[in-house]
Scaffold this active site. Structure first.
Site, short mmCIF file in Angstrom:
data_model
loop_
_atom_site.label_atom_id
_atom_site.label_comp_id
_atom_site.label_asym_id
_atom_site.label_seq_id
_atom_site.Cartn_x
_atom_site.Cartn_y
_atom_site.Cartn_z
N ASN A 267 59.97 -14.88 33.45
CA ASN A 267 60.69 -15.95 34.16
C ASN A 267 61.93 -16.40 33.40
OD1 ASN A 267 59.60 -17.42 32.05
ND2 ASN A 267 58.69 -19.02 33.34
N LYS B 257 49.52 -24.12 31.27
CA LYS B 257 49.39 -23.41 32.55
C LYS B 257 49.73 -21.93 32.40
CE LYS B 257 50.99 -25.41 36.31
NZ LYS B 257 51.92 -26.16 37.19
N TYR C 277 49.43 -24.95 23.03
CA TYR C 277 49.49 -23.52 22.71
C TYR C 277 48.16 -23.04 22.15
CZ TYR C 277 51.28 -19.12 20.75
OH TYR C 277 51.50 -17.80 20.46
N LYS D 220 45.68 -20.69 24.40
CA LYS D 220 45.35 -19.33 24.00
C LYS D 220 43.84 -19.14 23.81
CE LYS D 220 49.39 -17.13 23.57
NZ LYS D 220 49.72 -15.84 24.21
N TYR E 1 35.64 -12.52 32.26
CA TYR E 1 35.93 -11.47 33.23
C TYR E 1 35.30 -10.14 32.80
CZ TYR E 1 39.12 -13.49 36.70
OH TYR E 1 39.65 -14.19 37.76
N THR F 1 55.03 -12.86 13.22
CA THR F 1 55.79 -11.62 13.37
C THR F 1 57.28 -11.95 13.40
OG1 THR F 1 53.95 -10.73 14.67
CG2 THR F 1 56.04 -9.55 14.79
#
Length: 318
Positions: A35, A92, A146, A150, A160, A176
């Site tokens: 986005n 979200k 955050y 996560k 799932y 990183t």
């Protein structure tokens, strides 16, 4: 190796753009979805003429109906400045984004990798951090949007997997760095390099005694691809991916000053809320499972990153 159609969410970001590039080099078709909230079109500009590369502007908090073989879910602001700008949207993106990408993977019966983070460990009481450590996280703090986002995404991935037999991989990414980091992302490596190149004071929080482990982006991308491709379906992770070399923030500042030849001085400021005091991955699992460990040392990686930011600053000055 069979050509695959691969979706990379957050594909125009720092990590995502390097991953897209590597997958194309391997002969795959890549759909980059972003986005462009923190991703930069400049990061993928050199890829747009590749006939096997496609870009779609889309927010993963909304469902996506496409046909691909595999999914790398990297979409989410990853630096404190960006993820704290709109914390509700950050949560979200992690949670709704995970639900939507997992739903897509379920429909296409594809394999999906979640780019999780070392932040799931919070301010760790275990050092170095192993994958079986559950973490020490403030659920109400400024970083929780955050950290907890996560953590919830990981929960969804494993549910799932258990409930729908979905093929999942979960990578916990430690600090990183490298070319294509955003200049305004507020992360310590980019901050220090830009401040040093501009001759500005190097901002160190606290006494600079907190430690971090820095992994060069090429090594990290290699780890993600190996986790996705070189492990059997029954191996889900989570797997730590990061460089176990540990440096204090003060050591990093002094190294950057020396490597840039800067006359910048170090300026100490109060420590931010919930800033972890130590970060270092235990990568025993990655070594034993996919034969992975970082190859690029800090000096070589910093040199390449300094060259990138130096060129960016010169281009801005015209």
């Amino acid at each position: 190796m069979a050509k695959k159609s691969i979706l990379v969410t957050g594909g125009s970001g720092f990590l995502g753009s390097h991953l897209c590039e590597r997958l194309l080099d391997m002969g795959h078709e890549v759909l980059c979805v972003d986005n462009f909230f923190t991703g930069q079109k400049a990061n993928i500009l050199h890829l747009v003429d590749n006939p096997y590369f496609e870009v779609l502007r889309h927010d993963v908090t909304f469902p996506l109906y496409i046909e691909v073989d595999e999914i790398y879910n990297l979409a989410c602001p990853a630096s404190p400045i960006h993820y704290q700008f709109d914390p509700v949207q950050t949560t979200k993106t992690s949670v709704h984004g995970a639900i939507n990408m997992l739903g897509l993977a379920k429909r296409i019966r594809g394999k999906i990798l979640q780019a999780s983070t070392s932040e799931v460990y919070g301010d760790p009481e275990m050092h170095p951090q192993r994958e079986d450590y559950w973490g020490h996280v403030n659920p109400n703090g400024l970083r929780a949007c955050y950290d907890e986002g996560k953590r919830c995404a990981e929960t969804l991935f494993f549910d799932y997997h258990r409930q729908h037999k979905l093929r999942i991989k979960v990578a916990r990414i430690f600090n990183t760095y490298g070319p294509r980091m955003a200049m305004n992302d507020g992360r310590v490596v980019s901050n220090f390099i830009i401040q040093a190149l501009q001759g500005k004071p190097i901002t160190v929080y606290g006494k600079g005694e907190q430690t971090r482990s820095f992994c060069y982006v090429d090594d990290l991308v290699d780890g993600l691809i190996r986790l996705m491709q070189d492990t059997p379906d029954e191996f889900t992770g989570p797997m730590n991916l990061g460089n176990p070399g540990e440096f204090t923030i003060l050591e990093l500042a002094e190294t950057v000053i020396a490597m840039t030849g800067s006359k910048s001085r170090i300026e100490f400021k109060p420590l931010p809320s919930d800033d972890p005091m130590q970060r270092r991955p235990d990568i025993t699992l990655a070594k034993s499972t996919i034969g992975w460990e970082p190859r690029v040392n800090l000096e070589i990686g910093l040199r390449k990153t300094i060259e990138y930011f130096d060129a960016q600053l010169k281009a801005e000055r015209g």
